[in-house]
Design a protein around this motif. Sequence first.
Motif, short mmCIF file in Angstrom:
data_model
loop_
_atom_site.label_atom_id
_atom_site.label_comp_id
_atom_site.label_asym_id
_atom_site.label_seq_id
_atom_site.Cartn_x
_atom_site.Cartn_y
_atom_site.Cartn_z
N TRP A 112 0.82 -1.22 0.00
CA TRP A 112 0.00 0.00 0.00
C TRP A 112 0.84 1.25 0.00
CZ3 TRP A 112 -2.75 -2.29 4.81
CH2 TRP A 112 -3.74 -3.20 4.39
N LYS A 113 1.99 1.16 0.64
CA LYS A 113 2.79 2.33 0.96
C LYS A 113 3.04 3.23 -0.25
CE LYS A 113 7.06 2.04 1.79
NZ LYS A 113 8.46 2.00 2.13
N ASP A 114 3.48 2.59 -1.34
CA ASP A 114 3.88 3.39 -2.50
C ASP A 114 2.68 4.06 -3.15
OD1 ASP A 114 6.42 2.42 -2.00
OD2 ASP A 114 5.95 0.58 -3.08
N SER A 115 1.58 3.30 -3.23
CA SER A 115 0.46 3.83 -4.00
C SER A 115 -0.49 4.68 -3.18
CB SER A 115 -0.31 2.67 -4.63
OG SER A 115 -0.75 1.81 -3.62
N VAL A 116 -0.51 4.48 -1.88
CA VAL A 116 -1.58 5.10 -1.12
C VAL A 116 -1.13 6.18 -0.15
CG1 VAL A 116 -3.49 4.69 0.43
CG2 VAL A 116 -3.02 3.06 -1.35
N CYS A 117 -0.41 5.81 0.85
CA CYS A 117 -0.21 6.76 1.93
C CYS A 117 1.05 6.41 2.70
CB CYS A 117 -1.43 6.69 2.85
SG CYS A 117 -1.24 7.59 4.37
N GLN A 118 1.95 7.35 2.77
CA GLN A 118 3.24 7.11 3.42
C GLN A 118 3.11 7.02 4.94
OE1 GLN A 118 6.18 6.81 1.73
NE2 GLN A 118 5.24 7.08 -0.26
N GLU A 119 2.10 7.70 5.45
CA GLU A 119 2.00 7.86 6.91
C GLU A 119 1.34 6.67 7.62
OE1 GLU A 119 3.67 10.15 8.40
OE2 GLU A 119 4.23 10.65 6.34
N LEU A 120 0.73 5.82 6.82
CA LEU A 120 -0.08 4.74 7.38
C LEU A 120 0.73 3.80 8.27
CD1 LEU A 120 -3.05 3.75 6.89
CD2 LEU A 120 -2.01 2.03 5.39
N SER A 121 0.13 3.38 9.41
CA SER A 121 0.77 2.35 10.21
C SER A 121 -0.15 1.13 10.29
CB SER A 121 1.07 2.88 11.62
OG SER A 121 -0.13 3.11 12.30
N ILE A 122 0.45 0.00 10.64
CA ILE A 122 -0.35 -1.22 10.72
C ILE A 122 -0.20 -1.83 12.10
CG2 ILE A 122 1.38 -2.86 9.82
CD1 ILE A 122 -1.16 -3.92 8.10
N ALA A 123 -1.30 -2.33 12.66
CA ALA A 123 -1.28 -2.95 13.98
C ALA A 123 -1.59 -4.44 13.85
CB ALA A 123 -2.29 -2.29 14.90
N VAL A 124 -0.84 -5.24 14.60
CA VAL A 124 -1.14 -6.67 14.69
C VAL A 124 -1.40 -7.03 16.15
CG1 VAL A 124 0.18 -7.41 12.65
CG2 VAL A 124 1.34 -7.25 14.86
N ASN A 125 -2.24 -8.02 16.37
CA ASN A 125 -2.49 -8.50 17.73
C ASN A 125 -1.44 -9.56 18.07
OD1 ASN A 125 -5.24 -7.26 18.57
ND2 ASN A 125 -5.53 -7.95 16.45
N VAL A 126 -0.91 -9.48 19.27
CA VAL A 126 0.18 -10.37 19.66
C VAL A 126 -0.13 -10.94 21.04
CG1 VAL A 126 2.64 -10.40 20.26
CG2 VAL A 126 1.89 -9.14 18.25
N SER A 127 0.11 -12.22 21.21
CA SER A 127 -0.11 -12.82 22.53
C SER A 127 1.21 -13.04 23.25
CB SER A 127 -0.90 -14.13 22.40
OG SER A 127 -0.02 -15.18 22.15
N SER A 128 1.13 -13.17 24.57
CA SER A 128 2.36 -13.26 25.36
C SER A 128 3.21 -14.46 24.96
CB SER A 128 2.04 -13.33 26.84
OG SER A 128 1.12 -14.35 27.09
N ARG A 129 2.53 -15.52 24.57
CA ARG A 129 3.26 -16.72 24.14
C ARG A 129 4.24 -16.39 23.00
NH1 ARG A 129 1.40 -22.61 24.76
NH2 ARG A 129 3.37 -23.55 24.19
N GLN A 130 3.81 -15.48 22.12
CA GLN A 130 4.69 -15.05 21.03
C GLN A 130 5.85 -14.22 21.57
OE1 GLN A 130 0.98 -13.57 18.83
NE2 GLN A 130 2.54 -13.59 17.25
N LEU A 131 5.51 -13.30 22.48
CA LEU A 131 6.55 -12.42 23.02
C LEU A 131 7.64 -13.21 23.72
CD1 LEU A 131 4.31 -9.58 24.48
CD2 LEU A 131 5.77 -9.42 22.47
#
Length: 290
Positions: A112-131
């Motif tokens: 998306w970055k190139d075509s749409v919006c440079q400022e955009l951020s993305i969030a993912v859900n993470v569980s403690s087991r992953q951390l």
Amino acid sequence: NADTAMYQAKKSEQDNVYFYSSELTENTIKRWSVENQLRESLENNDFILLYQPKVCSKTHSIVGVEALIRWPRGNETPIYPSEFIPIAEETGLIIALGKWVIEQAIEQLSLWKDSVCQELSIAVNVSSRQLYSEGFTEFVIGALEKFNIPACKLEMEITEEHLAPTNQEKTIKETLQTLTDIGIKISIDDFGTGYSSLSQLKILPISVLKIDKSFIDNIPDNKQNVAIIKSIISLAKNLNLKVVAEGVETIEQLICLREYDCEIIQGYYFSKPVSDCEIKELLISNSLSN
Ligand code: C2E
Ligand code: MG
Ligand code: MG
Ligand code: MG
């Protein structure tokens, strides 16, 4: 396996534990079956991500998106994340599944970055087991490098229960610190519903509080919810944290939250979680209107 469960129930009966229910066996069988299907779908890459926008309460522009996993199962009954994520966590499958989510989300952002919006951020859900999993931060750094995404564009949403102090507390704090040091933002998801320890806010490097949907429902009529929301917003401001309201469904809720000075809104009022193509359309019209 059902026989084993039965045998164990009988055996514990002999041990004076008078506890057996067919519901228990049924649940156990269902979990085994979901676990096996999860394993299979993971091997076959049968998951998808949907994306829900996070919107500025004042300008209505999209400031970020949250990736939410879906398990398309053809004609079979849908199983939602609230059901299969806990099973993935218990079985450890969340580690592989979570890696897929992180890499997929970062790749999507790079598209998306190139075509749409440079400022955009993305969030993912993470569980403690992953951390806690071995090599987690290295994996995340590798994925960011692979798709040439700056770390500050990635946000990790973690629920309070996963941030609760355990005897491994040091590791979680250290891991979050490492992630934060490279620029990743950490949010507390469903804030206010779980193990709300204010000292955790002091100890852990948090950037965002996401007010749980249960407090957003019925505002402004529910005065207790109004009081709680205002308190969370003022707490966040005083601690220099961003605040997001989750599950905003109506214009009335939006008006209230804007009045209370809540910066970011997420919910069906603006958009349900949608496919990568649909969110791209939203992002394009968003960047045109700005
Ligand atoms: P969450 O991270 O708190 O996500 C918000 C949930 O509320 C999502 O449900 C979203 O679809 C739903 N939602 C958003 N706006 C509204 C609204 O206005 N009204 C209503 N009624 N619902 C709304 P979903 O996608 O079913 O996910 C449920 C939970 O499963 C998530 O809660 C998150 O904790 C977990 N989850 C989802 N995807 C992942 C993932 O990739 N990894 C991990 N570890 N957990 C995930
Ligand atoms: Mg979330
Ligand atoms: Mg939430
Ligand atoms: Mg939730």
